[in-house]
Design an enzyme around this catalytic site. Structure first.
Site, short mmCIF file in Angstrom:
data_model
loop_
_atom_site.label_atom_id
_atom_site.label_comp_id
_atom_site.label_asym_id
_atom_site.label_seq_id
_atom_site.Cartn_x
_atom_site.Cartn_y
_atom_site.Cartn_z
N CYS A 31 0.76 -1.16 -0.06
CA CYS A 31 -0.02 0.02 0.08
C CYS A 31 0.98 1.15 0.01
CB CYS A 31 -1.19 -0.08 1.16
SG CYS A 31 -1.71 1.60 1.62
N CYS A 34 0.05 3.84 2.64
CA CYS A 34 0.28 3.34 3.87
C CYS A 34 2.06 3.75 4.25
CB CYS A 34 0.36 1.92 4.06
SG CYS A 34 -1.28 1.31 3.77
#
Length: 281
Positions: A31, A34
């Site tokens: 991600c 993230c």
């Protein structure tokens, strides 16, 4: 920062959050956002000096946890305090937004001092509790919840003059606080009890003069000052039964304040509420 799984979630998140707030960052290695949010959270945790903790959950490896908290998009951050999920956000917030989120979550020094005061009072450390209450009010003199708690503490320790002085420092917003009316009733009872006959004499008088509602009210106030709330409710209920309009409905109004004083005993309150309802019908 700690990596959290289903096995250690209870200890590292739920139980830890009873001491300090915990932010749980649901993320995954693939991600991109993230990888932006994670370092920002780690930096802010380091700056906080232990005011809150960061826990990270890899959703690929902990799908049950992710499903339990309804994580459908990452990064997804859930904040825990006192063992409960209390706030959350999805996506990447700017650092200013993260700081605002954390400001809502982390207690200020006054709140921490108030929590300590209550814990010390519950543990029987009156001297420590008094100092902690005073510290809480020094941090935030306008904190009506802290001042009301301190008034209750002072009444518990028969410091009537100090309690009255503190009550007089409450802000105009204080009557909206939970417990205000109850403490006001208790303070007035404590102030007036010195000018009244003792409970034994009043009880004897009421027994031989059952229609003397003023004496019943005096007896109720003496009993409230002694924190003998159920006997006080007996007298107040009898006032309501005999004359609802006495003292501008003082019997019923005082009963409602005593119910607040008995908030920790809902079974008792429920029983007396039923009796009051019957008397009013």
């Amino acid at each position: 920062m700690s990596d959290v799984t289903l096995q250690n979630f209870e200890a590292d998140v739920i139980e830890m959050s009873r001491q300090v707030p915990v932010l749980v960052d649901f993320w995954a290695p693939w991600c991109g956002p993230c990888r932006t949010l994670g370092p920002m959270l780690e930096k802010l945790e380091a700056e906080s000096g232990g005011k809150w903790k960061l826990a990270k959950v890899n959703v690929d490896e902990n799908q049950d946890l992710a499903a339990h908290f309804g994580v459908r998009s990452i990064p997804h951050v859930v904040a825990f305090a006192d063992g409960e999920a209390v706030d959350q956000f999805v996506g990447v917030l700017p650092e200013s937004g993260l700081r605002e989120f954390l400001d809502r979550l982390t207690p200020n020094p006054g709140e921490l001092a108030l929590r300590e005061a209550r814990e010390l009072a519950a543990a029987g450390d009156a001297e420590g509790a008094r100092a902690a209450y005073q510290a809480a009010l020094a941090f935030d003199p306008g904190a009506d919840d802290a001042r009301l708690a301190y008034v209750g503490f002072l009444l518990d320790h028969d410091a009537i003059d100090e309690a009255e002085a503190e009550f007089g420092l409450l802000s105009p917003r204080a009557p909206q606080e939970d417990g205000y009316a109850a403490l006001q009733t208790r303070l007035e009872a404590a102030k007036n009890v010195g000018d009244l006959p003792d409970a034994t004499a009043l009880s004897a008088h009421v027994l031989t003069n059952p229609t003397d509602l003023a004496a019943r009210l005096d007896l109720a106030n003496v009993l409230i000052a002694r924190r003998e709330y159920e006997p006080a409710l007996e007298q107040l209920l009898e006032i309501v039964r005999r004359d609802r309009g006495f003292g501008e409905d003082i019997g019923r109004k005082t009963m409602l304040s005593v119910f607040d004083l008995l908030a920790g005993r809902p079974d008792v309150v429920s029983r007396w509420r039923r009796q009051l309802s019957t008397a009013l019908n």
